[in-house]
Design a protein around this motif. Structure first.
Motif, mmCIF file in Angstrom:
data_model
loop_
_atom_site.group_PDB
_atom_site.id
_atom_site.type_symbol
_atom_site.label_atom_id
_atom_site.label_comp_id
_atom_site.label_asym_id
_atom_site.label_seq_id
_atom_site.Cartn_x
_atom_site.Cartn_y
_atom_site.Cartn_z
ATOM 1 N N ALA A 175 0.857 -1.184 0.000
ATOM 2 C CA ALA A 175 0.000 0.000 0.000
ATOM 3 C C ALA A 175 0.894 1.234 0.000
ATOM 4 O O ALA A 175 2.058 1.150 0.373
ATOM 5 C CB ALA A 175 -0.899 0.015 1.239
ATOM 6 N N GLY A 176 0.338 2.336 -0.438
ATOM 7 C CA GLY A 176 1.126 3.584 -0.426
ATOM 8 C C GLY A 176 0.308 4.726 -0.953
ATOM 9 O O GLY A 176 -0.692 4.514 -1.645
ATOM 10 N N PRO A 177 0.703 5.956 -0.633
ATOM 11 C CA PRO A 177 -0.057 7.121 -1.068
ATOM 12 C C PRO A 177 -0.192 7.182 -2.596
ATOM 13 O O PRO A 177 0.719 6.764 -3.313
ATOM 14 C CB PRO A 177 0.785 8.300 -0.577
ATOM 15 N N PRO B 299 -2.631 13.140 8.774
ATOM 16 C CA PRO B 299 -2.839 13.857 7.504
ATOM 17 C C PRO B 299 -3.401 12.944 6.409
ATOM 18 O O PRO B 299 -3.076 11.756 6.365
ATOM 19 C CB PRO B 299 -1.433 14.312 7.131
ATOM 20 N N LYS B 300 -4.270 13.504 5.569
ATOM 21 C CA LYS B 300 -4.868 12.737 4.460
ATOM 22 C C LYS B 300 -4.362 13.208 3.097
ATOM 23 O O LYS B 300 -4.256 12.432 2.164
ATOM 24 C CB LYS B 300 -6.405 12.907 4.481
ATOM 25 N N SER C 157 8.355 25.586 -11.803
ATOM 26 C CA SER C 157 7.811 25.117 -10.549
ATOM 27 C C SER C 157 7.200 23.742 -10.770
ATOM 28 O O SER C 157 6.564 23.497 -11.799
ATOM 29 C CB SER C 157 6.740 26.105 -10.071
ATOM 30 N N ALA C 158 7.410 22.836 -9.810
ATOM 31 C CA ALA C 158 6.842 21.490 -9.892
ATOM 32 C C ALA C 158 6.010 21.236 -8.648
ATOM 33 O O ALA C 158 6.491 21.443 -7.528
ATOM 34 C CB ALA C 158 7.949 20.448 -10.011
ATOM 35 N N VAL C 159 4.774 20.819 -8.842
ATOM 36 C CA VAL C 159 3.865 20.571 -7.726
ATOM 37 C C VAL C 159 3.422 19.107 -7.752
ATOM 38 O O VAL C 159 3.194 18.545 -8.823
ATOM 39 C CB VAL C 159 2.619 21.491 -7.820
ATOM 40 N N ALA C 160 3.323 18.488 -6.581
ATOM 41 C CA ALA C 160 2.754 17.132 -6.488
ATOM 42 C C ALA C 160 1.809 17.082 -5.292
ATOM 43 O O ALA C 160 2.124 17.608 -4.225
ATOM 44 C CB ALA C 160 3.861 16.096 -6.330
ATOM 45 N N ILE C 161 0.661 16.481 -5.503
ATOM 46 C CA ILE C 161 -0.305 16.327 -4.415
ATOM 47 C C ILE C 161 -0.531 14.836 -4.184
ATOM 48 O O ILE C 161 -0.866 14.092 -5.105
ATOM 49 C CB ILE C 161 -1.639 17.038 -4.739
ATOM 50 N N LEU C 162 -0.288 14.405 -2.954
ATOM 51 C CA LEU C 162 -0.454 12.996 -2.594
ATOM 52 C C LEU C 162 -1.665 12.839 -1.683
ATOM 53 O O LEU C 162 -1.991 13.735 -0.911
ATOM 54 C CB LEU C 162 0.776 12.476 -1.845
ATOM 55 N N GLY C 163 -2.303 11.681 -1.785
ATOM 56 C CA GLY C 163 -3.427 11.415 -0.902
ATOM 57 C C GLY C 163 -3.797 9.953 -0.962
ATOM 58 O O GLY C 163 -3.051 9.127 -1.487
ATOM 59 N N ALA C 164 -4.971 9.647 -0.435
ATOM 60 C CA ALA C 164 -5.399 8.254 -0.412
ATOM 61 C C ALA C 164 -5.951 7.861 -1.782
ATOM 62 O O ALA C 164 -6.330 8.720 -2.567
ATOM 63 C CB ALA C 164 -6.463 8.067 0.650
#
Lengths: 380, 134
Positions: free
Chosen positions: A223-225, A359-360, A373-380
């Motif tokens: 499992a992992g984000p 945190p979620k 600029s580099a953006v990354a959004i992690l979540g479930a």
């Protein structure tokens, strides 16, 4: 189209390591990431990686194993790590591959960077007359921002104080000593209004992440984000960027604002959903300005938010929980992936003394020359 | 007469900076482009006065290269630099000629002042700077 998950994360501590090359530190980070996921190098389908000043990433192949894996060197300045992540994300999302590694490492000489004007498409006189320093750009950007939005020098100091406070609690950080706001404020002025303790330093380190498709992750019983959104954007007319001999009178958005909007849209979340954020803090002012550019607050609200401790671990919006660039230093190729590594640790509840409560959704943004600029959004 | 540090940067008398206006779009640039794009621009003398847009002070000697100043670590003197908005034209980055850094304030009126730049090679070509307007 497949969802993309991070099933393993490894890091070589940031800082100064005279006994190791940059490549050594990259190899160590990759081995740690593989071990974290419980897989072997021979299982890997692809790799994207790079450094800015420490050589070709694929030079690590003889050491990891000549498996014939496709290994692509990434060189994209300060967004090298972010670009490697995005490339790996696309490779899996497209359905072409199921399991890969993205990595970055670096090793820089001490002191400020000394770029070659011609390599940046700039005239020689610009460097000769002493105007080609990244430190000047950050100082002038925050100088104007402070005047326009009522940010005080004490707020700059509090950002650095918080960074060192968090760095003490992060095993991979470089700076392990707390420094109080008064000392920071009164330390040597480097480029007004920024003092010595408000700047990060070029450093060394390595970071690596194992990416897997949804299917592969389940097959491995792991499992992992999930990477919910990822974007790299470059400058547009009217943005204020490092190494700019001139700016247009008509002002425009920053690459961070653009990348941020795209990533939020991809992720289907907004700034109000972010539980923890790692944002580019080349210096104290950058963290303050990037809070607003990433939509995490409005211009000027930082003054009160920071005074109230909102951005500390335990606050309502913890930022740079491992001390960021200020406490970790900046090995260019590894820096963006360190942010994602830290978010993975936070989402998995492995943050130890710096753990944010449950945190979620986690956000990261790396900014660099000559305006990307580099953006990354992690979540479930 | 001192030669400018680069061609097409400043007029030899040191009274004007040379910008470029894109022939099709009217977009203004500085410095004047070199290379193949130069043909797409016509020279545009830039205003000699403007307002301070932002500033900082360079407190340590920049690394050489690229910095080519004749000074060394010990003789280096901090200098101010900033961006000056030339109304309706462009915002240029510039060295600022000022003795008392505490006087610098965003919005203050500035004027062009050409200065010799002493290089380690022994020459001192003309470069541009701005100073608080008289």
């Amino acid at each position: 189209m497949s969802d993309v998950h991070i099933i393993g994360a490894g890091i070589h501590p940031f800082g100064r390591h005279d006994d190791k090359s940059g490549l050594d530190q990259g190899v160590i980070a990759v081995r740690e990431a593989l071990a974290d996921a419980g897989i072997e190098w021979k299982d890997i389908h692809f790799a994207f990686g790079g450094s800015s000043a420490a050589g070709n990433a694929d030079a690590m192949l003889p050491r990891l194993g000549l498996t014939g894996v496709q290994f692509i060197n990434v060189a994209n300045g300060c967004a090298t790590g972010g670009s490697a992540l995005l490339s790996g994300y696309w490779a899996i999302k497209s359905g072409e591959f199921d399991l890969g590694v993205v990595l970055g490492f670096d090793k820089h000489p001490r002191g400020a960077f000394n770029p070659d004007p011609e390599a940046w498409g700039l005239p020689k006189w610009y460097g000769e007359t002493g105007m080609m320093l990244t430190t000047q750009f950050f100082a002038m950007k925050i100088q104007r921002y402070m005047a326009l939005h009522g940010i005080t020098p004490m707020t700059l100091a509090r950002v650095a104080e918080k960074a060192f406070e968090n760095g003490v609690k992060a095993p991979h950080s470089w700076r392990k000593q707390p420094v109080d706001a008064e000392t920071i404020l009164n330390s040597q002025m480097v480029s007004d209004p920024l003092t010595k303790f408000m700047f990060c330093s070029p450093a060394e380190g390595g970071a690596a992440l194992i990416l897997a498709s949804d299917k592969k992750m389940r097959e491995l019983g792991l499992a992992g984000p999930r990477i919910r959104g990822a974007a790299v954007r470059t400058r547009v007319n009217g943005s204020f960027e490092v190494f700019s001999p001139s700016l247009e009178v008509k002002r425009g958005p920053s690459p961070t604002e653009i990348a941020s909007k795209v990533a939020y849209e991809m992720a289907g979340v907004g700034p109000q959903d972010i539980d923890v954020a790692q944002i580019q803090d080349t210096e104290s002012g950058a963290e303050i300005m990037h809070m607003a550019e990433n939509g995490l607050c409005k211009d000027g609200e930082q003054e009160k938010l920071i005074a109230d401790g909102a951005t500390r671990v335990g606050g309502k919006l913890p930022i740079n929980t491992d001390g960021g660039c200020l406490a970790c230093g900046e090995p260019i190729g590894a820096s963006g992936l360190r942010q994602v590594y830290e978010n993975v640790q936070q989402l998995r509840g492995r943050g130890g003394a710096r753990q944010v409560e449950n945190p979620k959704v986690a956000y990261s943004q790396v900014y660099g020359a000559p305006g990307l600029s580099a953006v990354a959004i992690l979540g479930a | 007469m001192t030669d400018p540090i680069a061609p097409n940067l400043i007029d030899p008398a040191g009274h004007q900076l040379i910008g470029g206006r894109h022939k099709q779009s009217d977009r203004i640039v500085f410095p004047f482009p070199s290379g193949p794009e130069a043909a797409e621009y016509e020279k545009l003398p830039l205003a000699g006065e403007g307002t301070l847009w932002s500033f900082t002070v360079q407190r340590f000697r920049p690394k050489s290269p690229p910095y080519a100043g004749a000074d060394d670590e010990r003789s280096f003197k901090p200098f101010a630099l900033g961006y000056v908005e030339l109304p309706g034209q462009i915002i240029v980055e510039t060295r600022i000629k000022i003795d008392d850094f505490a006087r610098l304030k965003i919005g203050m009126r500035m004027e062009l002042a050409a200065i010799p730049f002493a290089r380690a090679t022994g020459d001192a070509p003309l470069t541009y700077a701005f100073r608080p307007a008289a």
